[in-house]
Design an enzyme around this catalytic site. Structure first.
Site, mmCIF file in Angstrom:
data_model
loop_
_atom_site.group_PDB
_atom_site.id
_atom_site.type_symbol
_atom_site.label_atom_id
_atom_site.label_comp_id
_atom_site.label_asym_id
_atom_site.label_seq_id
_atom_site.Cartn_x
_atom_site.Cartn_y
_atom_site.Cartn_z
ATOM 1 N N GLY A 240 0.757 -1.120 -0.014
ATOM 2 C CA GLY A 240 0.009 -0.185 -0.005
ATOM 3 C C GLY A 240 0.681 1.255 -0.113
ATOM 4 O O GLY A 240 0.614 2.367 -0.719
ATOM 5 N N ASN B 198 -7.534 4.108 9.272
ATOM 6 C CA ASN B 198 -6.880 3.123 9.958
ATOM 7 C C ASN B 198 -7.005 3.175 11.362
ATOM 8 O O ASN B 198 -6.984 1.986 11.990
ATOM 9 C CB ASN B 198 -5.366 2.821 9.565
ATOM 10 C CG ASN B 198 -4.500 4.037 9.559
ATOM 11 O OD1 ASN B 198 -5.049 5.022 8.892
ATOM 12 N ND2 ASN B 198 -3.465 4.112 10.220
ATOM 13 N N SER C 172 -3.788 -2.997 -0.504
ATOM 14 C CA SER C 172 -2.678 -3.869 -0.127
ATOM 15 C C SER C 172 -2.943 -5.092 0.655
ATOM 16 O O SER C 172 -4.189 -5.248 1.261
ATOM 17 C CB SER C 172 -2.021 -3.108 1.199
ATOM 18 O OG SER C 172 -0.974 -3.668 1.805
ATOM 19 N N HIS D 290 -1.998 -7.858 2.397
ATOM 20 C CA HIS D 290 -2.181 -8.126 3.787
ATOM 21 C C HIS D 290 -3.129 -7.797 4.696
ATOM 22 O O HIS D 290 -3.187 -8.263 5.799
ATOM 23 C CB HIS D 290 -0.681 -8.120 4.407
ATOM 24 C CG HIS D 290 -0.353 -6.769 4.621
ATOM 25 N ND1 HIS D 290 -0.252 -6.482 6.201
ATOM 26 C CD2 HIS D 290 0.006 -5.693 4.255
ATOM 27 C CE1 HIS D 290 -0.024 -5.125 6.219
ATOM 28 N NE2 HIS D 290 0.252 -4.766 4.721
ATOM 29 N N THR E 199 10.590 -7.745 -11.771
ATOM 30 C CA THR E 199 10.015 -9.156 -12.368
ATOM 31 C C THR E 199 8.792 -9.470 -11.198
ATOM 32 O O THR E 199 9.054 -8.978 -10.140
ATOM 33 C CB THR E 199 11.029 -10.179 -11.998
ATOM 34 O OG1 THR E 199 12.170 -9.965 -12.885
ATOM 35 C CG2 THR E 199 10.354 -11.508 -12.174
ATOM 36 N N CYS F 13 2.677 1.474 12.283
ATOM 37 C CA CYS F 13 3.890 2.365 12.235
ATOM 38 C C CYS F 13 4.026 3.478 13.326
ATOM 39 O O CYS F 13 5.239 3.971 13.332
ATOM 40 C CB CYS F 13 3.807 3.127 10.862
ATOM 41 S SG CYS F 13 2.826 2.285 9.692
HETATM 42 N N1 PLP Z 1 -2.477 3.142 4.084
HETATM 43 C C1 PLP Z 1 -3.313 2.775 5.186
HETATM 44 C C2 PLP Z 1 -4.676 3.600 5.377
HETATM 45 C C3 PLP Z 1 -2.751 1.839 6.176
HETATM 46 O O1 PLP Z 1 -3.549 1.451 6.949
HETATM 47 C C4 PLP Z 1 -1.736 1.243 5.820
HETATM 48 C C5 PLP Z 1 -1.077 0.050 6.595
HETATM 49 O O2 PLP Z 1 -1.291 0.226 7.858
HETATM 50 C C6 PLP Z 1 -0.841 1.564 4.740
HETATM 51 C C7 PLP Z 1 -1.347 2.746 3.821
HETATM 52 C C8 PLP Z 1 0.329 0.954 4.088
HETATM 53 O O3 PLP Z 1 0.135 -0.244 3.690
HETATM 54 P P1 PLP Z 1 1.260 -1.367 3.664
HETATM 55 O O4 PLP Z 1 1.472 -1.937 4.940
HETATM 56 O O5 PLP Z 1 0.903 -2.388 2.529
HETATM 57 O O6 PLP Z 1 2.609 -0.390 3.024
#
Ligand code: PLP
Length: 371
Positions: A74, A148, A196, A198, A234, A321
């Protein structure tokens, strides 16, 4: 040694890989491991697998296959979308994920104008402010689909209309929303969308950027001609296959999953309310399923996280994060949670693998810690 029993309630950070997804990926790791760019027939399987995955992913979000570009996550999709406009200005919001905010910051250092829309107390974008502040310098509007930390869903169709009325391209970071709520990019007027795998029971390290036909983005990685020249490298065939299976499976059961997860949320909140704890729930009533952001009066979120961890329960403070950062998160600050509650904020994010017993255990563990 017996595995320690864990109650995993941090599904907004990442999700468990679905077993069908794993099974679909396996042959592309062990047998059909060819480089899909090669012309020989051994590469046919992997080439076809990418083609089918692109088709299936496009179908799930109402796009055309040629509008799907595979990325590594993402964050990469967000970076590509944000950094694509060169010198043109960007409008975003103050509650975006750092993949967006820090991409914007790096552009600001190069002199690009970025404006940040404020939000109200439940995390909804101030639409009037946004429209009033869009000037001819701004060419891209990027607003997240769902937050998030607090789960608030934004009025995406309305935001896309505002962007278009002001001659802007509309991007949405839908990393928390894809696979969890119905999205149709064409119907909603979305020009670019980040996702994303995961976050929807797919593998880590794979994502995609939807780019509407007609929206021209410079290549993100230069190199070979993969992803129609837009993103060289790739292809990660097993993960692309896994992402498609995960998204298809989630979309096939989207309502069922939502009902189940909302049931867990209700049970959890009901249980907490019965325990005589002073807390508030953050976010709007229109949230993504499973996102429960709570602020406990007079508590410390970090302390709650670590005490729950000792009891085998995984939750989060702020975004994953941010978990090293003990300050109040930018989102909790933006929605103006009063300080006596704000410091005691944790996010419990429930998913399809959680059970009613687990949410009762989490509530009772919180009670024990707080008392
Ligand atoms: N954007 C949002 C709203 C997210 O919650 C996250 C991950 O927590 C990301 C972007 C980043 O995604 P990725 O972990 O796949 O880099």
């Amino acid at each position: 040694m017996e595995a320690r029993e864990v109650i995993y309630a941090d599904n907004a950070a990442t999700t468990k890989l679905d077993i069908d997804v794993f099974d679909a990926m396996k042959p592309f790791l062990l047998e059909d491991y060819s480089n899909p760019s090669q012309p020989y027939s051994f590469s046919r399987e992997s080439k076809n697998a990418i083609k089918n995955a692109r088709k299936s992913i496009a179908f799930c979000i109402g796009a055309d296959p040629e509008e799907i570009y595979f990325t590594s996550c993402g964050t990469e999709s967000d970076n590509w979308a944000i950094k694509s406009g060169g010198e043109s200005g960007i409008a975003t919001s103050i509650i975006e994920h750092h993949a967006i905010l820090n991409s914007c910051k790096s552009l600001e250092k190069k002199g690009v104008k970025v404006i940040y829309a404020p939000v109200n107390s439940v995390g909804e974008i101030d639409i009037t402010w946004l429209e009033k502040n869009l000037s001819s310098e701004i060419k891209l509007v990027s607003i997240m689909f769902a937050n998030n930390e607090i789960g608030t869903i934004q009025p995406i169709e309305e935001l896309a209309k505002i962007a278009h009325r002001n001659n802007c391209v509309f991007h949405t970071d839908a990393v928390q929303a894809v696979g969890h709520i119905n999205i149709n990019v064409h119907e909603m007027g979305i020009d670019m969308l980040s996702a994303s795998a995961h976050k929807f029971n797919g593998p880590k390290g794979i994502g995609f950027l939807y780019i509407k036909k007609g929206v021209i983005l410079p290549a993100f990685f230069d190199g070979g001609g993969q992803e129609r020249g837009g993103r060289a490298g790739t292809e990660n065939v097993p993960s692309i296959v896994g992402m498609a299976v995960a998204l298809q499976k989630n979309c096939d059961h989207i309502k069922q999953n939502e009902n189940y997860i909302r049931g867990l949320e209700e049970k959890f909140i009901h249980e907490l309310q019965g325990l005589n704890i002073d807390f508030i729930r953050n976010g709007s009533n229109n949230r993504i399923p499973g996102n429960v952001s709570l602020s406990f009066r007079g508590c410390n979120g970090e302390m709650l996280l670590h005490r729950l961890d000792l009891m085998g329960i995984c939750v989060s403070t702020g975004s994953a994060c941010d978990s090293e950062n003990i300050q109040i998160s930018h989102v909790i600050q933006a929605i103006n949670v009063s300080p006596e509650y704000a410091h005691g904020t944790i996010r419990i994010s429930l998913g399809i693998n959680n059970t009613e017993n687990e949410v009762i255990k989490i509530a009772r563990s919180l009670k024990r810690i707080i008392n």
